[in-house]
Design an enzyme around this catalytic site. Structure first.
Site, PDB file in Angstrom:
ATOM      1  N   ASP A 156     -29.412  14.169  -4.852  1.00  0.00           N
ATOM      2  CA  ASP A 156     -28.134  13.521  -4.553  1.00  0.00           C
ATOM      3  C   ASP A 156     -27.642  13.815  -3.136  1.00  0.00           C
ATOM      4  OD1 ASP A 156     -27.630  16.199  -5.045  1.00  0.00           O
ATOM      5  OD2 ASP A 156     -26.530  15.861  -6.894  1.00  0.00           O
ATOM      6  N   ASP A 181     -19.229  21.308 -16.104  1.00  0.00           N
ATOM      7  CA  ASP A 181     -18.890  20.217 -17.035  1.00  0.00           C
ATOM      8  C   ASP A 181     -20.139  19.594 -17.661  1.00  0.00           C
ATOM      9  OD1 ASP A 181     -19.962  18.824 -14.891  1.00  0.00           O
ATOM     10  OD2 ASP A 181     -18.214  17.561 -14.542  1.00  0.00           O
ATOM     11  N   HIS A 240     -22.785  18.463 -15.996  1.00  0.00           N
ATOM     12  CA  HIS A 240     -23.487  17.443 -15.204  1.00  0.00           C
ATOM     13  C   HIS A 240     -24.840  17.969 -14.708  1.00  0.00           C
ATOM     14  CE1 HIS A 240     -21.334  18.851 -11.240  1.00  0.00           C
ATOM     15  NE2 HIS A 240     -22.523  19.403 -11.308  1.00  0.00           N
ATOM     16  N   GLU A 289     -21.902  12.745 -14.078  1.00  0.00           N
ATOM     17  CA  GLU A 289     -20.761  13.378 -14.736  1.00  0.00           C
ATOM     18  C   GLU A 289     -20.660  12.892 -16.188  1.00  0.00           C
ATOM     19  OE1 GLU A 289     -19.520  15.773 -13.269  1.00  0.00           O
ATOM     20  OE2 GLU A 289     -18.853  15.406 -11.219  1.00  0.00           O
TER      21      GLU A 289
END
Ligand code: PGA
Length: 241
Positions: A66, A134, A136, A141
């Site tokens: 990313d 979280d 991810h 996400e």
């Protein structure tokens, strides 16, 4: 899914072994690389092996997961800069064969081309992953469809907060990213995920309980054939009892 609970230093060495074995056994290995604080220890170990003459990256191609949208590769918070700084500048890899999604220009077009480039190279042999608090992986996400390919994504508040430690202030953290999708990641033939520290306990507990849900992006890995999860003993040692 294999689970290894080890002291952090040993995790770095074992994962570096997995990379070294691939690099020395395959003529043209394709690596899937990640940024963040977690993989840095593995990269340091790989640099050491290169410096000792035990490993060469000259036939390696790499694809990173990313990049922040809006930062070009010269920006010191870009993931291209991170990779140059933490790995590529220190080994004999051909930088023309290191790919990081482009966070500037036409993002949709960049994203479409990225998956095509991975496929054209023959697909990723070994993908290293960290995990967000979280749940991810890359910037996928909660709520990201499992069939997503590389795409533009909005960061959650939790991710922005987690990443603020790398920036002068939270307002400087980009809010969007271009990220390989869950389906792009799932195409990797082998996956190693490293989770270090208490803020990963919740997501890892749910993953190990076998959850498969869009709420927990990492849970897609429960449907992959070849995943090894490395957990630090200091945090996750209780799982051994
Ligand atoms: P970290 O980030 O390695 O800095 O904890 C992991 C991630 O957000 O994927």
């Amino acid at each position: 899914m294999k689970i290894k609970i080890l002291p952090t230093d040993q995790i770095y060495k074992e994962v570096a072994d997995v990379f070294s074995n691939l690099i020395t056994s395959k003529e043209y290995p394709i690596l899937g690389l990640a940024t963040g604080s977690t993989p840095v220890g593995v990269y340091n170990e790989l640099i050491k092996r290169y410096q000792e003459g035990k490993l060469s990256f000259k036939n390696v191609t790499s694809f990173n997961l990313d990049e922040y949208v809006g930062l070009d590769g010269n920006h010191d918070q870009s993931y291209r800069y991170f990779m140059n700084h933490h790995l590529f500048n220190h080994v004999d890899i051909d930088k023309n064969k290191t790919f990081v999604p482009l966070g500037i220009g036409d993002i949709k077009d960049n994203a479409k081309k990225y998956d095509l480039m991975i496929d054209a190279a023959g697909g990723i042999d070994l993908q290293i992953l960290g995990i967000g608090s979280d749940g991810h992986i890359a910037f996928n996400e909660p709520g990201t469809p499992f069939d997503a390919l590389t795409h533009e994504a909005e960061l959650t508040e939790m991710t922005i907060k987690d990443n603020a430690r790398f920036f002068e202030s939270i307002g400087d953290v980009p809010t969007r990213a271009i990220t390989m999708g869950l389906a792009s990641i799932m195409k990797a033939r082998k996956i190693v995920l490293i989770a270090l520290g208490k803020n990963k306990v919740d997501a890892i507990t749910r993953l190990l309980n076998g959850e498969v849900s869009l709420d927990l992006p990492v849970s897609v890995l429960n449907t992959h054939q070849d995943v090894t999860i490395y957990l630090d003993k200091e945090t996750f040692g209780y799982l051994e009892k």
